[in-house]
Enzyme design. Structure first.
Site, PDB file in Angstrom:
ATOM      1  CB  CYS A 178     -10.486  -2.279  -2.511  1.00  0.00           C
ATOM      2  SG  CYS A 178     -10.478  -0.503  -2.409  1.00  0.00           S
ATOM      3  CD  GLU A 194      -8.470   2.801 -10.258  1.00  0.00           C
ATOM      4  OE1 GLU A 194      -9.460   2.142  -9.910  1.00  0.00           O
ATOM      5  OE2 GLU A 194      -8.490   4.029 -10.418  1.00  0.00           O
ATOM      6  CG  HIS A 249     -18.689  -3.162  -2.594  1.00  0.00           C
ATOM      7  ND1 HIS A 249     -17.645  -4.052  -2.551  1.00  0.00           N
ATOM      8  CD2 HIS A 249     -18.142  -1.955  -2.825  1.00  0.00           C
ATOM      9  CE1 HIS A 249     -16.511  -3.409  -2.765  1.00  0.00           C
ATOM     10  NE2 HIS A 249     -16.789  -2.138  -2.928  1.00  0.00           N
ATOM     11  CE  LYS A 264      -8.345   1.114 -15.032  1.00  0.00           C
ATOM     12  NZ  LYS A 264      -8.348   2.553 -14.735  1.00  0.00           N
ATOM     13  NE  ARG A 274     -22.478  17.044 -10.050  1.00  0.00           N
ATOM     14  CZ  ARG A 274     -22.601  16.846  -8.750  1.00  0.00           C
ATOM     15  NH1 ARG A 274     -22.442  15.644  -8.259  1.00  0.00           N
ATOM     16  NH2 ARG A 274     -22.865  17.839  -7.932  1.00  0.00           N
ATOM     17  CG  ASP A 329      -6.048   3.435   2.679  1.00  0.00           C
ATOM     18  OD1 ASP A 329      -5.800   2.336   3.192  1.00  0.00           O
ATOM     19  OD2 ASP A 329      -6.815   4.275   3.182  1.00  0.00           O
TER      20      ASP A 329
HETATM   21  N1  GLN Z   1      -9.172   4.100   4.382  1.00  0.00           N
HETATM   22  C1  GLN Z   1     -10.161   4.226   3.345  1.00  0.00           C
HETATM   23  C2  GLN Z   1     -11.532   3.919   3.921  1.00  0.00           C
HETATM   24  O1  GLN Z   1     -11.602   3.124   4.817  1.00  0.00           O
HETATM   25  C3  GLN Z   1      -9.900   3.283   2.202  1.00  0.00           C
HETATM   26  C4  GLN Z   1     -10.899   3.463   1.101  1.00  0.00           C
HETATM   27  C5  GLN Z   1     -10.605   2.677  -0.155  1.00  0.00           C
HETATM   28  O2  GLN Z   1      -9.891   1.744  -0.154  1.00  0.00           O
HETATM   29  N2  GLN Z   1     -11.202   3.013  -1.254  1.00  0.00           N
HETATM   30  O3  GLN Z   1     -12.533   4.453   3.457  1.00  0.00           O
HETATM   31 ZN    ZN Z   2     -10.880  -0.293  -0.234  1.00  0.00          ZN
END
Ligand code: GLN
Ligand code: ZN
Length: 756
Positions: A643, A605, A694, A109, A15, A599
């Site tokens: 997400c 995606e 974010h 993407k 990297r 999750d």
């Molecule tokens: N449970 C995970 C977190 O809270 C979910 C992360 C995600 O959706 N990318 O980090």
């Molecule tokens: Zn998330």
């Protein structure tokens, strides 16, 4: 016959590329040093490819951040918000990453890969060739290596298709300008002696309309009129539905994907006359996966293609750029030989191409031996005990409809859960993770290095959980989480505990910009052998009277974020993972955890490019999720979280998961999602993310109230949840607490209003 790659991984085996960029961003590197170091890196890559014995050298696969962004900036497509009109490196990185005052360009993407490119934005300013990165690359290659390389560039059709902001009225003028700048760019390369240009057109693998094909044709007719070089149109990631038409374009040759697109392209070539005077680049070796090719089988494919096309000249190349795979297997010191011998990263894939070419020309002993060794390695992996777990395979084969269904439908479960869980109306919760502070990371590092014992490691995480339980009490959340301090990566954590997974030391690939990921390898049958999350979850629950949510990563996300074995269908692997996770769900439930979140951020995606393949993907993804959760009691509440995408066109699919509650990222498309929910009310529990995690910015109470008020129009009281957009592990503690307090305040206003 020549060998070539469409592109080579630019991040480097250690990297190095990432480090150089990040040092520059941190201000630890002068611009001139950045230039020097990047130049030496890319020349090193070329030298290396040459030393491996690759015939054609290709430049243009290198980038300073992202190749779409490179082109946009070269063409002067700098949005006004970046103020400076000129294309400096600062502007370039501001577009890529945002700066103090300006947000970054949108990222999305790259076709069906896990790589994300920067979306070019057109604001009406005439296109102009303001710089030419490719010329620099060609010049230094000629100077240092003494060879004029071929140049690979993302093609004009794909570029315009992925650019946003071109109105239909503007498009004709935009396209004229686009061809002009491509022409000029190529002219400058021709002046340096370049005679071969590869234009990458992955967009040709979509199902184009007649108008779109006509447009593409027009672009290539115009372009080939103004340039002298041999233009090759290279396509990848799928076959080409309109192959017959595209083969008529007036270019010197075509590159086709005979891995992902093998069936489709071969079928098309059976009834099309390949233009005899043109070169065909056969995308023969998979550029997307990490597995060694079956060389014997690939040699047969070469013969088939030779017979079918009678092409004047053949190039043997990878199916797509090697950017999507790590650099070399030889850096892996800990993998068991059976697995290692059956892997091929970028360098090994190049060696495969060379061997295949040698085989076509001679069947002498060393070549034959190499092919036999390859077959042997593949067979050994196939016979690996980890791939022979009959019970697991049988369990997948014997799955029946009822295995995927909860005991009762949602309506009944809702009643049972209300009764059992006694949650307040409009419950507040978080997505799972709390900040992974420096201390949390240091603790893990020390443990990985063996500097502290398992007990010490766990002790620290427990303390952190305890601290965050107290914080959650203070904030006044309704449903708690333990904080996920024991996890770095939501897939790796489970992969390390399940059977059938292997982990590499250096198999990094770029996710976006300088961000790299090191996906686990699913090489064997996936098996659950011991609880993975019960200890942490039960401990956290013991500290509070509030309900605490257990936290798992779903089967589809584990699948999509791993390198996956290629001897089983992806859906079968997903079912194996689901069966394993189901054991964990059962274990959590048995330990008294009554809310469990599974999750699935990567569900959407993973959608295939082709509409026709999407349905099967979605169906098996939904089934895998449902299988994970199916065994629990009606009283146990299953949550999921999604997400990284826009979901307004994905609501039916989400609903089909039959999760009692979903928490969903909304900040990117709040308005659209609300509109979509107006048309199609969501039938189960749902929490629209009330603030963007974010950004370090703390949302105001008012902002959150507005979102809650809007959401109330489309979500009924019994189904209404309140949560942030995503997990909070990347945020700092102060921001997190302050933001969640605002969320809880806004929620309590809503709760009062409703009572009154
Ligand atoms: N449970 C995970 C977190 O809270 C979910 C992360 C995600 O959706 N990318 O980090
Ligand atoms: Zn998330």
């Amino acid at each position: 016959m020549k060998t070539a790659v469409i592109g080579y991984p630019y991040i480097g085996e250690n990297r190095q590329w990432k480090r150089i960029l990040e040092n520059y961003w941190k201000g630890q590197l002068e611009k001139s040093s950045l230039e020097e170091q990047l130049k030496s890196l890319r020349l090193q890559y070329l030298q290396h490819q040459k030393s491996l014995g690759l015939d054609l050298l290709t430049v243009g696969d290198f980038t300073y951040y992202d190749r779409m962004l490179d082109l946009a900036v070269m063409f002067g497509m700098i949005p006004k918000r970046y103020e400076t009109e000129e294309a400096s490196l600062e502007t370039y990185y501001a577009m890529a990453r945002g700066s103090k005052n300006v947000v970054a360009s949108e990222m999305t993407k790259w076709f069906n890969t896990n790589y994300h490119y920067i979306v070019p934005e057109y604001e009406g300013k005439p296109l102009q060739l303001t710089s030419n990165l490719f010329a620099k690359l060609v010049r230094e290659t000629v100077e240092t290596i003494g060879e004029v390389p071929r140049v690979t560039i993302i093609g004009p059709y794909t570029f315009q298709r992925l650019t946003k902001g071109i109105s239909e009225a503007q498009r004709p003028a935009f396209l004229l300008q686009l061809i002009h700048v491509y022409g000029q760019l190529i002219h400058e390369l021709e002046q340096l002696g370049v005679s071969t240009i590869q234009l990458e057109e992955p967009a040709f693998t979509s199902e184009l309309t007649e108008d779109e094909i006509a447009l593409a044709e027009q672009l290539y007719v115009q372009l080939t009129e103004i340039v002298q070089s041999d233009i090759f149109i290279t396509t990848y990631f799928e076959g080409i539905p309109s192959l017959e038409r595209i083969l008529q374009f007036p270019v010197a040759g075509f590159g086709l994907d005979f891995v992902a697109g093998e069936k489709e392209n071969i079928a098309a070539l059976r009834h099309i006359d390949f233009p005899k005077d043109k070169t065909l680049a056969i995308g023969l070796v998979n550029g997307r996966d990490i597995w060694a090719s079956n060389l014997a089988e690939r040699t047969i494919l070469i013969e088939t293609i030779q017979k079918l096309t009678g092409a004047k000249e053949l190039v043997l190349q990878t199916s797509c750029s090697l950017q999507h795979v790590p650099v070399t297997v030889s850096n892996e010191t800990k993998l068991q030989p059976t697995l290692k011998n059956a892997l091929a990263f970028a360098d090994e894939k190049i060696k495969e191409l060379i061997l295949l070419k040698q085989y076509v020309f001679n069947h002498e002993t060393p070549v034959k031996q190499a092919i036999a060794m390859n077959l042997d390695a593949l067979e050994r992996l196939q016979n690996h005990p980890e791939r022979q777990k009959v019970t697991i395979q049988r369990a997948v084969q014997q799955l029946k409809q009822s295995d995927f269904e909860r005991q009762a439908p949602y309506g009944q479960r809702l009643i049972a859960q209300k009764e059992a869980l006694q949650l307040p109306d409009y419950p507040t919760t978080t997505i799972g993770s709390f900040p992974q502070s420096e201390a949390v990371r240091q603790n893990r590092l020390k443990w990985r290095k063996g500097e502290i014992t398992n007990e010490q490691y766990e002790q620290f995480n427990q303390e952190e959980t305890k601290r965050w339980i107290a914080i959650q009490e203070e904030i006044g959340l309704d449903v708690f989480v333990h904080g996920e301090f024991e996890r770095t990566d939501m897939v790796e954590y489970f992969g390390e505990k399940l059977e059938g997974f292997a982990f590499t030391e250096k198999a990094w690939v770029v996710s976006y910009g300088s961000r790299c990921v090191k996906p686990p390898i699913i090489y064997g049958d996936v098996e659950w052998t011991q609880p993975m999350t019960v200890k942490e979850t039960v401990y956290a629950q013991s500290l509070t009277n509030k309900r605490l949510k257990g936290m798992l990563t779903g089967p589809v996300t584990i699948l999509n974020w791993s390198f996956v074995r290629n001897d089983l269908s992806r859906s079968d692997v997903a079912y194996q993972i689901a069966i394993a996770l189901q054991q964990e769900v059962k274990a959590l439930e048995a330990a008294g955890i009554s809310i469990i979140q599974i999750d699935e951020p990567a569900l959407k995606e993973g959608l295939p490019l082709r509409k026709s393949a999407q349905k099967a993907y979605v169906q098996s993804g939904i089934k895998a999720f449902k299988l994970t959760a199916a065994t629990v009691k009606n009283e146990t509440q299953i949550h999921t979280h999604m997400c990284y995408c826009e979901f307004n066109d994905f609501i039916e699919e989400i609903e089909a998961l039959d999760a009692d509650v979903i928490s969903i990222e909304t900040s990117r498309s709040h308005g659209e999602l609300i509109e979509a929910l107006k048309v199609n009310p969501y039938k189960l529990g749902i929490g629209l993310g009330v603030y963007d995690i974010h950004s370090p910015r703390v949302p105001t109470q008012q902002e959150i109230e507005t979102i809650l008020t809007e959401s109330r129009e489309v979500i009924a009281k019994d189904q209404f949840w309140i949560n942030p957009d995503c997990g909070l592990k990347t945020r700092r503690e102060e921001e997190t607490i302050a933001s969640l307090k605002q969320m809880v305040k806004a929620a309590s206003i809503l709760k009062q209003q409703v009572k009154a």
